[in-house]
Design an enzyme around this catalytic site. Structure first.
Site, PDB file in Angstrom:
ATOM      1  N   ARG A 171      -9.478 -32.253  13.870  1.00 64.98           N
ATOM      2  CA  ARG A 171      -9.023 -31.457  12.532  1.00 64.98           C
ATOM      3  C   ARG A 171      -7.482 -31.763  12.212  1.00 64.98           C
ATOM      4  O   ARG A 171      -6.447 -31.008  11.455  1.00 64.98           O
ATOM      5  CB  ARG A 171      -8.771 -29.438  13.138  1.00 64.98           C
ATOM      6  CG  ARG A 171     -10.660 -29.726  12.502  1.00 64.98           C
ATOM      7  CD  ARG A 171     -10.770 -28.622  12.183  1.00 64.98           C
ATOM      8  NE  ARG A 171     -12.049 -27.961  12.489  1.00 64.98           N
ATOM      9  CZ  ARG A 171     -12.827 -27.691  12.571  1.00 64.98           C
ATOM     10  NH1 ARG A 171     -12.441 -28.260  14.234  1.00 64.98           N
ATOM     11  NH2 ARG A 171     -13.971 -27.069  13.037  1.00 64.98           N
TER      12      ARG A 171
ATOM     13  N   LYS B 238      -1.023 -40.869   1.859  1.00 62.79           N
ATOM     14  CA  LYS B 238      -2.299 -40.518   1.939  1.00 62.79           C
ATOM     15  C   LYS B 238      -3.125 -42.091   1.894  1.00 62.79           C
ATOM     16  O   LYS B 238      -2.708 -43.074   3.356  1.00 62.79           O
ATOM     17  CB  LYS B 238      -2.393 -41.591   0.308  1.00 62.79           C
ATOM     18  CG  LYS B 238      -2.703 -41.014  -1.256  1.00 62.79           C
ATOM     19  CD  LYS B 238      -2.719 -41.534  -2.540  1.00 62.79           C
ATOM     20  CE  LYS B 238      -1.957 -40.476  -4.074  1.00 62.79           C
ATOM     21  NZ  LYS B 238      -2.504 -41.775  -4.820  1.00 62.79           N
TER      22      LYS B 238
ATOM     23  N   GLU C 269       3.310 -54.759  -6.277  1.00 63.89           N
ATOM     24  CA  GLU C 269       3.832 -53.387  -6.125  1.00 63.89           C
ATOM     25  C   GLU C 269       5.653 -53.014  -6.163  1.00 63.89           C
ATOM     26  O   GLU C 269       6.031 -51.941  -6.621  1.00 63.89           O
ATOM     27  CB  GLU C 269       3.398 -52.464  -4.417  1.00 63.89           C
ATOM     28  CG  GLU C 269       2.047 -52.561  -4.599  1.00 63.89           C
ATOM     29  CD  GLU C 269       1.283 -51.355  -5.191  1.00 63.89           C
ATOM     30  OE1 GLU C 269       1.981 -51.020  -5.861  1.00 63.89           O
ATOM     31  OE2 GLU C 269      -0.124 -51.504  -5.021  1.00 63.89           O
TER      32      GLU C 269
ATOM     33  N   LYS D 219       9.855 -43.866  -4.361  1.00 67.88           N
ATOM     34  CA  LYS D 219       8.518 -43.591  -3.237  1.00 67.88           C
ATOM     35  C   LYS D 219       8.604 -42.172  -2.745  1.00 67.88           C
ATOM     36  O   LYS D 219       8.158 -41.169  -3.093  1.00 67.88           O
ATOM     37  CB  LYS D 219       7.573 -44.811  -3.053  1.00 67.88           C
ATOM     38  CG  LYS D 219       6.368 -43.633  -2.645  1.00 67.88           C
ATOM     39  CD  LYS D 219       5.069 -45.157  -2.572  1.00 67.88           C
ATOM     40  CE  LYS D 219       3.789 -43.783  -2.429  1.00 67.88           C
ATOM     41  NZ  LYS D 219       2.547 -44.679  -1.487  1.00 67.88           N
TER      42      LYS D 219
ATOM     43  N   GLU E 105      -0.059 -34.932  -5.609  1.00 65.09           N
ATOM     44  CA  GLU E 105      -0.923 -35.350  -6.999  1.00 65.09           C
ATOM     45  C   GLU E 105      -0.849 -34.893  -8.217  1.00 65.09           C
ATOM     46  O   GLU E 105      -2.007 -35.279  -8.645  1.00 65.09           O
ATOM     47  CB  GLU E 105      -1.390 -36.872  -6.673  1.00 65.09           C
ATOM     48  CG  GLU E 105      -1.403 -37.996  -7.777  1.00 65.09           C
ATOM     49  CD  GLU E 105      -2.492 -39.318  -7.388  1.00 65.09           C
ATOM     50  OE1 GLU E 105      -3.398 -40.125  -7.680  1.00 65.09           O
ATOM     51  OE2 GLU E 105      -1.758 -40.147  -6.727  1.00 65.09           O
TER      52      GLU E 105
ATOM     53  N   ARG F 174       3.106 -37.965  -9.523  1.00 67.98           N
ATOM     54  CA  ARG F 174       2.864 -38.700  -8.249  1.00 67.98           C
ATOM     55  C   ARG F 174       1.669 -39.497  -8.757  1.00 67.98           C
ATOM     56  O   ARG F 174       1.784 -40.815  -8.251  1.00 67.98           O
ATOM     57  CB  ARG F 174       2.729 -37.661  -6.992  1.00 67.98           C
ATOM     58  CG  ARG F 174       2.108 -39.342  -5.980  1.00 67.98           C
ATOM     59  CD  ARG F 174       2.189 -38.729  -4.784  1.00 67.98           C
ATOM     60  NE  ARG F 174       1.087 -39.903  -3.766  1.00 67.98           N
ATOM     61  CZ  ARG F 174       1.566 -39.882  -2.459  1.00 67.98           C
ATOM     62  NH1 ARG F 174       1.542 -38.068  -1.814  1.00 67.98           N
ATOM     63  NH2 ARG F 174       1.052 -40.936  -1.649  1.00 67.98           N
TER      64      ARG F 174
ATOM     65  N   ASN G  50       0.269 -45.089  -9.367  1.00 65.98           N
ATOM     66  CA  ASN G  50      -1.028 -45.457 -10.133  1.00 65.98           C
ATOM     67  C   ASN G  50      -1.010 -46.996 -11.246  1.00 65.98           C
ATOM     68  O   ASN G  50      -2.015 -47.107 -11.703  1.00 65.98           O
ATOM     69  CB  ASN G  50      -1.699 -45.079 -10.801  1.00 65.98           C
ATOM     70  CG  ASN G  50      -2.146 -43.705  -9.090  1.00 65.98           C
ATOM     71  OD1 ASN G  50      -2.549 -44.455  -7.636  1.00 65.98           O
ATOM     72  ND2 ASN G  50      -2.431 -43.247  -8.804  1.00 65.98           N
TER      73      ASN G  50
ATOM     74  N   HIS H  50      -3.091 -49.344 -11.684  1.00 66.51           N
ATOM     75  CA  HIS H  50      -4.038 -49.347 -10.068  1.00 66.51           C
ATOM     76  C   HIS H  50      -5.579 -48.565 -11.071  1.00 66.51           C
ATOM     77  O   HIS H  50      -6.621 -49.306 -10.615  1.00 66.51           O
ATOM     78  CB  HIS H  50      -4.169 -48.456  -9.303  1.00 66.51           C
ATOM     79  CG  HIS H  50      -2.421 -48.474  -8.177  1.00 66.51           C
ATOM     80  ND1 HIS H  50      -1.920 -49.415  -8.399  1.00 66.51           N
ATOM     81  CD2 HIS H  50      -3.000 -48.887  -7.131  1.00 66.51           C
ATOM     82  CE1 HIS H  50      -0.708 -49.278  -7.859  1.00 66.51           C
ATOM     83  NE2 HIS H  50      -1.438 -48.530  -6.572  1.00 66.51           N
TER      84      HIS H  50
ATOM     85  N   HIS I 245      -7.976 -51.435  -9.319  1.00 65.70           N
ATOM     86  CA  HIS I 245      -9.210 -50.750  -9.099  1.00 65.70           C
ATOM     87  C   HIS I 245     -11.078 -50.890  -9.111  1.00 65.70           C
ATOM     88  O   HIS I 245     -11.587 -51.679  -8.100  1.00 65.70           O
ATOM     89  CB  HIS I 245      -8.925 -49.293  -8.676  1.00 65.70           C
ATOM     90  CG  HIS I 245      -8.033 -48.453  -7.925  1.00 65.70           C
ATOM     91  ND1 HIS I 245      -8.017 -47.536  -7.777  1.00 65.70           N
ATOM     92  CD2 HIS I 245      -7.186 -49.404  -6.632  1.00 65.70           C
ATOM     93  CE1 HIS I 245      -7.288 -47.257  -6.624  1.00 65.70           C
ATOM     94  NE2 HIS I 245      -6.991 -48.454  -6.571  1.00 65.70           N
TER      95      HIS I 245
ATOM     96  N   HIS J  67      -5.762 -56.064  -2.490  1.00 63.96           N
ATOM     97  CA  HIS J  67      -4.912 -55.051  -4.175  1.00 63.96           C
ATOM     98  C   HIS J  67      -3.842 -55.141  -4.854  1.00 63.96           C
ATOM     99  O   HIS J  67      -3.879 -54.814  -5.698  1.00 63.96           O
ATOM    100  CB  HIS J  67      -4.618 -54.355  -2.776  1.00 63.96           C
ATOM    101  CG  HIS J  67      -4.330 -53.003  -3.094  1.00 63.96           C
ATOM    102  ND1 HIS J  67      -5.006 -51.715  -4.229  1.00 63.96           N
ATOM    103  CD2 HIS J  67      -3.188 -52.179  -3.516  1.00 63.96           C
ATOM    104  CE1 HIS J  67      -4.457 -51.007  -4.852  1.00 63.96           C
ATOM    105  NE2 HIS J  67      -3.784 -51.009  -4.655  1.00 63.96           N
TER     106      HIS J  67
END
Length: 361
Positions: free
Chosen positions: A121, A143, A185, A227, A237, A241, A245, A248, A252, A265
């Site tokens: 955990r 992330k 990026e 960032k 997010e 935030r 993206n 993206h 994606h 990517h």
């Protein structure tokens, strides 16, 4: 010279160190001092280059150091390979004071972080990003996750690292295609948050492509500054935030539609920014000249600017599986102006116009 900046998250704050030969400096890994054991997670490409050096550095803490080597590539960012990390941790008696160290690009960083978030955990981990894309983006912000055949990065957790150690010398061994993917990026950060940085990128494209250390140092530092400021303001997010993206949602869709690993990517994000800029223009935010300028900057980084032709219906289907989708409504990151982005729900008709105009439909 090493530069250090802080991601300000209260008691979960951590440093980002940027410089050369950092892998060999034990002091930067002082988060390992109280660990009971250390596991380096890397891949088959990076391990022969840097695992031995990093092991030597980490052994100075007097703890057992093991290395877990995963296959290399976006197509391996899945449950099956995540289990390999857990297998090793359980087999060799890792505990709550074990430290994971992610040595590699975005795939390794995301998977190691997710393993750290999940094992018992939650245990600590350090990011040692070895690709430009990981140094300027994926290693910062906490992330973590894996891909699912129906959607990229839809399974994961927010779990901040104990430190990010970006050794610029590791970029020297990157293939040109990987370097260009990382520059996507870098361009994104200028487009969404700092037009002067975008001007600098445009003026220094050849130097960046040559992987000049000083230029890379500035690109990584400014990207991390942008960032980290956004992450500090919106860790999970809930608002600003999501502007990180930009490109993206379209990107994606390209990755999922082509099959993970066919396009890198950064290549998909670069092309996604072309579509995102076109959509921004159709919403009367930026001019056609600004769209053309951003497209030329992306192209100058040896990135694709023409998307694969899936057809509008397939793109819309793929983009529906996006973390920004709310109540079935796809939300897009668009440029309000160069250097400033916002999140917006857009009528499908205008998105389809963008897909048609850019050759995607």
């Amino acid at each position: 010279m090493m530069k250090t900046l802080e991601v300000d998250l209260g008691n979960r704050s951590y440093p980002i160190h940027i410089g050369t030969d950092l892998i060999d400096q034990p002091a930067l890994f002082n988060a390992c001092e109280k660990s009971t054991s250390i596991y380096i997670v890397t891949n088959t490409t990076v391990a022969p280059l840097y695992a031995q050096r990093l092991t030597k550095t980490l052994e100075t803490f007097g703890k057992p150091v093991r290395t877990i080597v995963l296959p290399d590539g976006e197509s391996y960012k899945d449950w099956k390979n995540l289990q390999l990390i857990f297998d090793d941790l359980l087999k060799f008696g890792a505990d709550r004071q074990t430290m994971l160290v992610a040595l590699g690009g975005g795939v390794i960083g995301d998977m190691t972080g997710f393993a750290a978030a999940s094992f018992m955990r939650g245990i600590r981990f350090i990011q040692v990003p070895t690709t430009l894309l990981a140094q300027v983006d994926s290693s910062v912000g906490g992330k973590t996750g894996i891909n699912h055949p129906l959607g990229k990065n839809m399974i994961g957790a927010f779990h901040q690292p104990a430190a990010v150690i970006a050794d610029l010398n590791t970029l020297k061994t990157l293939p040109p295609r990987e370097l260009s993917a990382g520059l996507a990026e870098v361009v994104k950060h200028g487009a969404i948050a700092d037009e002067q940085f975008l001007d600098w990128i445009e003026a220094n494209s050849k130097t960046l492509l040559a992987c000049d250390t000083d230029a890379m140092g500035h690109a990584v530092l400014r990207s991390c500054e942008i960032k980290s400021a956004v992450v500090s303001a919106d860790e999970r997010e809930g608002g600003i935030r999501a502007t990180l993206n930009f490109g993206h949602t379209f990107g994606h869709a390209i990755e999922a539609g082509m099959g993970y690993g066919e396009w890198l990517h950064g290549e998909a994000v670069g092309c996604g920014m072309v579509l995102g800029a076109d959509l921004s223009c159709r919403l009367n935010f930026i001019s056609k000249a600004e769209v053309e300028r951003l497209t030329k900057i992306i192209q100058s980084m040896n990135l694709p600017i023409t998307p694969p032709k899936f057809g509008a219906e397939r793109y819309m289907e793929l983009m529906q599986v996006d973390k920004k989708t709310e109540g079935g409504q796809i939300r897009y990151v668009v440029l309000e102006k160069m250097g400033k982005a916002q999140i917006k729900s857009v009528p499908n008709a205008q998105v389809i116009e963008t897909l048609a105009a850019t050759g995607a439909a």
